[in-house]
Scaffold this motif. Structure first.
Motif, PDB file in Angstrom:
ATOM      1  N   UNK A   1      56.346  34.953  51.716  1.00 54.46           N
ATOM      2  CA  UNK A   1      55.823  34.901  53.595  1.00 54.46           C
ATOM      3  C   UNK A   1      54.622  34.927  52.928  1.00 54.46           C
ATOM      4  N   UNK A   2      53.363  35.649  52.159  1.00 56.46           N
ATOM      5  CA  UNK A   2      52.816  36.047  52.548  1.00 56.46           C
ATOM      6  C   UNK A   2      51.879  35.160  52.036  1.00 56.46           C
ATOM      7  N   UNK A   3      51.896  34.256  51.170  1.00 59.81           N
ATOM      8  CA  UNK A   3      51.551  33.245  50.719  1.00 59.81           C
ATOM      9  C   UNK A   3      51.258  31.714  51.136  1.00 59.81           C
ATOM     10  N   UNK A   4      49.270  31.459  51.733  1.00 63.60           N
ATOM     11  CA  UNK A   4      50.118  30.574  53.021  1.00 63.60           C
ATOM     12  C   UNK A   4      50.212  29.244  51.962  1.00 63.60           C
ATOM     13  N   UNK A   5      50.593  28.675  52.954  1.00 60.42           N
ATOM     14  CA  UNK A   5      51.567  26.947  52.449  1.00 60.42           C
ATOM     15  C   UNK A   5      50.247  26.004  51.569  1.00 60.42           C
TER      16      UNK A   5
ATOM     17  N   UNK B   1      52.343  31.378  34.521  1.00 55.03           N
ATOM     18  CA  UNK B   1      51.486  31.317  33.341  1.00 55.03           C
ATOM     19  C   UNK B   1      51.266  32.614  32.989  1.00 55.03           C
ATOM     20  N   UNK B   2      51.023  33.241  33.536  1.00 55.41           N
ATOM     21  CA  UNK B   2      50.249  34.863  33.654  1.00 55.41           C
ATOM     22  C   UNK B   2      51.667  35.940  33.258  1.00 55.41           C
ATOM     23  N   UNK B   3      53.291  35.258  33.949  1.00 57.62           N
ATOM     24  CA  UNK B   3      53.779  36.103  33.593  1.00 57.62           C
ATOM     25  C   UNK B   3      54.396  35.680  32.339  1.00 57.62           C
ATOM     26  N   UNK B   4      54.207  34.247  31.437  1.00 57.96           N
ATOM     27  CA  UNK B   4      55.135  34.672  30.780  1.00 57.96           C
ATOM     28  C   UNK B   4      55.530  35.514  29.871  1.00 57.96           C
ATOM     29  N   UNK B   5      57.055  35.954  29.629  1.00 58.82           N
ATOM     30  CA  UNK B   5      57.718  36.844  29.263  1.00 58.82           C
ATOM     31  C   UNK B   5      57.973  37.778  29.625  1.00 58.82           C
ATOM     32  N   UNK B   6      57.576  37.561  30.894  1.00 56.04           N
ATOM     33  CA  UNK B   6      58.109  38.706  31.896  1.00 56.04           C
ATOM     34  C   UNK B   6      59.106  38.419  32.728  1.00 56.04           C
ATOM     35  N   UNK B   7      58.930  38.861  34.252  1.00 52.56           N
ATOM     36  CA  UNK B   7      59.584  38.829  35.535  1.00 52.56           C
ATOM     37  C   UNK B   7      58.776  38.254  36.874  1.00 52.56           C
ATOM     38  N   UNK B   8      59.386  37.459  37.841  1.00 58.27           N
ATOM     39  CA  UNK B   8      58.688  36.878  38.141  1.00 58.27           C
ATOM     40  C   UNK B   8      59.564  36.787  39.639  1.00 58.27           C
ATOM     41  N   UNK B   9      58.643  37.970  40.502  1.00 58.95           N
ATOM     42  CA  UNK B   9      59.849  38.172  41.634  1.00 58.95           C
ATOM     43  C   UNK B   9      59.280  37.253  42.967  1.00 58.95           C
ATOM     44  N   UNK B  10      59.450  36.817  42.793  1.00 56.99           N
ATOM     45  CA  UNK B  10      59.919  36.197  44.379  1.00 56.99           C
ATOM     46  C   UNK B  10      60.501  36.912  45.117  1.00 56.99           C
ATOM     47  N   UNK B  11      59.871  37.549  46.259  1.00 59.48           N
ATOM     48  CA  UNK B  11      60.339  38.770  47.529  1.00 59.48           C
ATOM     49  C   UNK B  11      59.898  37.594  48.394  1.00 59.48           C
ATOM     50  N   UNK B  12      61.345  37.576  49.351  1.00 59.11           N
ATOM     51  CA  UNK B  12      61.563  36.764  50.528  1.00 59.11           C
ATOM     52  C   UNK B  12      61.589  35.315  50.786  1.00 59.11           C
ATOM     53  N   UNK B  13      62.365  34.894  49.873  1.00 61.89           N
ATOM     54  CA  UNK B  13      62.303  33.766  49.012  1.00 61.89           C
ATOM     55  C   UNK B  13      62.493  32.428  50.303  1.00 61.89           C
ATOM     56  N   UNK B  14      63.302  32.737  51.326  1.00 63.12           N
ATOM     57  CA  UNK B  14      63.972  32.522  52.496  1.00 63.12           C
ATOM     58  C   UNK B  14      62.991  31.933  53.174  1.00 63.12           C
ATOM     59  N   UNK B  15      61.634  32.687  52.787  1.00 68.47           N
ATOM     60  CA  UNK B  15      60.727  31.731  53.664  1.00 68.47           C
ATOM     61  C   UNK B  15      59.586  30.845  53.626  1.00 68.47           C
ATOM     62  N   UNK B  16      60.269  30.217  51.443  1.00 67.65           N
ATOM     63  CA  UNK B  16      59.590  29.456  50.755  1.00 67.65           C
ATOM     64  C   UNK B  16      59.974  27.913  51.826  1.00 67.65           C
ATOM     65  N   UNK B  17      58.455  27.594  51.129  1.00 69.57           N
ATOM     66  CA  UNK B  17      58.792  26.048  52.408  1.00 69.57           C
ATOM     67  C   UNK B  17      59.696  24.950  51.262  1.00 69.57           C
ATOM     68  N   UNK B  18      59.591  24.258  52.251  1.00 68.93           N
ATOM     69  CA  UNK B  18      61.154  23.412  51.297  1.00 68.93           C
ATOM     70  C   UNK B  18      60.440  22.362  49.717  1.00 68.93           C
ATOM     71  N   UNK B  19      59.409  22.174  50.402  1.00 75.49           N
ATOM     72  CA  UNK B  19      58.754  21.537  49.313  1.00 75.49           C
ATOM     73  C   UNK B  19      57.994  21.932  47.955  1.00 75.49           C
TER      74      UNK B  19
END
Ligand SMILES: Nc1ncnc2c1ncn2[C@@H]1O[C@H](COP(=O)(O)OP(=O)(O)OP(=O)(O)O)[C@@H](O)[C@H]1O
Ligand SMILES: [Mg+2]
Length: 443
Positions: free
Chosen positions: A185-189, A216-234
């Motif tokens: 949600x916080x990341x601008x398009x 790339x920075x998370x390689x080997x770890x975990x990416x947590x995509x919080x509020x993915x419902x707000x991610x743009x279709x593209x």
């Protein structure tokens, strides 16, 4: 080296052979190692590997013969910090060691920080006595230890999605690698792609240098995509590609970059509904939903309310150096009856507030915010003058409208509290407000 570095105030111990060096390393656990590549017995590279295995935080500086740069570069791949050439320049060596000391204390700090986090985000910090939570805990344990790469957490605000995501990371083999939390949600398009995928030098006017993205920075770890419902279709389309291929390109890059990632996504929206409304890609939904975890509302797992309350009281006792014994009996009753629209976060906040503001042994009803003190719920047949239908009939809708209006007025149009007064869910209240035209009136 020994003489010069001792003069600088370092404690220096020396070994003449590789095996002897490894033994000394294990016994003494030095912070920094100066290691020759050509040793009388085993190769310096083997010693380097042994040291890294024993303590990955130790900083190893290789010492090489003049002109042996190629071997020196290889040692960097094996985890050496840097190298010095013989004959060495003392001033340069001192500078390098000073840098190594700094790196060493940073590494130590990071690993301390990580172990604190893994205590904070261990299974024992998920409180859940109820049947639903026991099942979720069991599933979380299986998932954490497995190699499953995508997990979807669904649940309303404050039900524990963040907590579960972190526990899944810190209880997995990925724990020593990054956990990167991205709030969609916080990341601008305009920034989302450069943040996630990174870019090559010159990709756009401001791109003076190459920048790695979060994936790339998370390689080997975990990416947590919080509020993915707000991610743009593209962006969803690009995300799907990464999950499927485990590779991506930086913006304006040609090289495929491959990553080993676990993706944990969370949402408080109903993603199935969002798919129907075409706000969310169906293929991505199914890809994420391989392992779905659904966190129930707190009021639907009332067995958890009191254990959670005690868990938070313990935590705040430690934090605020207090000695609150628990909830009073009356407070327990009020807690069990209250609908907790803000779920566990609200419960935690109510306890924190009471413990900051009050100084009693037990948390009493008067320490709770106004929502709790609205008294007993009365069922219709307990009202003094139950309505008897007159011969001419009675307009039930009119009465309903009147009651809804009263509840709204009494609660100053706070829908959550008005719904509670009428023993309705908030959705049911809103439906009626719509029906009677109160929603438009208020707006
Ligand atoms: N089962 C649990 N046991 C102990 N603490 C919990 C539990 N579930 C949630 N909490 C605590 O409650 C608070 C809210 O939880 P969290 O932030 O994980 O919710 P969320 O679902 O991510 O909410 P939002 O959708 O608003 O982001 C946090 O402080 C969390 O540590
Ligand atoms: Mg959250």
């Amino acid at each position: 080296m020994q003489q010069n570095l001792s003069k600088e105030g370092y404690t220096v111990i020396t070994a003449e052979k590789g095996m002897e060096g490894l033994e000394l390393f294990t016994e003494e656990q030095p912070d920094i190692v100066l290691l020759d590549i050509h040793l009388p017995d085993i190769s310096g590279i083997n010693v380097l590997e042994g040291i890294r295995k024993e303590n990955p935080n130790a900083v190893v500086i290789m010492v090489t013969a003049f002109g042996d740069i190629e071997t020196a570069v290889t040692t960097i791949k094996f985890g050496a910090f840097d190298f010095v050439e013989k004959p060495f320049n003392l001033e340069k060596l001192k500078l390098l060691i000073a840098k190594a000391v700094e790196t060493c204390s940073l590494r130590r700090e990071v690993s301390q920080f990580r172990s604190q986090l893994s205590i904070k985000y261990g299974f024992s910090n998920i409180i859940g006595k109820s049947g639903q939570m026991q099942k979720i805990l069991e599933l979380t344990k299986k998932v954490a230890k497995s190699d499953a790469t995508t997990i979807l957490l669904q649940g309303e605000s404050g039900t524990g999605k963040d907590l579960i995501a972190k526990v899944i990371h810190y209880e997995s083999r990925r724990a020593s690698k990054p956990f990167i939390d991205i709030n969609c949600t916080a990341l601008p398009e305009t920034l989302i792609e450069s943040e996630l995928f990174g870019y090559e030098k010159g990709a756009f006017t401001d791109a003076k240098l190459m920048k790695k993205g979060l994936f790339e920075l998370a390689d080997g770890g975990t990416i947590f995509l919080d509020e993915i419902g707000d991610m743009k279709l593209s962006t969803q389309a690009k995300l799907l590609k990464i999950i499927e291929n485990k590779t991506f390109k930086r913006i304006s890059g040609v090289k495929d970059i491959s990553v080993d990632l676990r993706v944990v996504a969370s949402t408080n929206k109903n993603l199935a509904e969002e798919v129907k409304k075409q706000n969310f890609r169906e293929d991505l939904y199914y890809r994420l939903k391989v392992i779905p975890i659904f966190l129930p509302l707190l009021r639907d797992r009332s067995d958890d309310i009191l254990p959670l309350a005690n868990f938070f009281i313990d935590g705040f006792n430690r934090e605020f150096k207090k000695d609150v014994k628990g909830l009073s009996e009356e407070t327990e009753k009020a807690f069990l009856k209250y609908p907790w629209p803000g779920n566990i976060r609200e419960l935690k906040n109510v306890i924190e507030r009471a413990m900051i503001l009050e100084n009693e042994e037990y948390i009493l009803p008067e320490h709770l915010p106004g929502e709790f003190s609205s008294g007993e719920l009365i069922s219709a047949n307990m009202v003094n003058t139950p309505v008897t239908i007159p011969p001419g009939g009675f307009d039930i809708e009119e009465m309903e409208k009147n009651l809804i209006k009263q509840a709204l007025e009494q609660t100053k149009w706070n829908q959550t509290r008005a719904a509670k007064l009428l023993n309705l869910t908030r959705d049911a209240l809103r439906y009626r407000m719509q029906k009677f035209g109160f929603l438009q009136e208020k707006n």
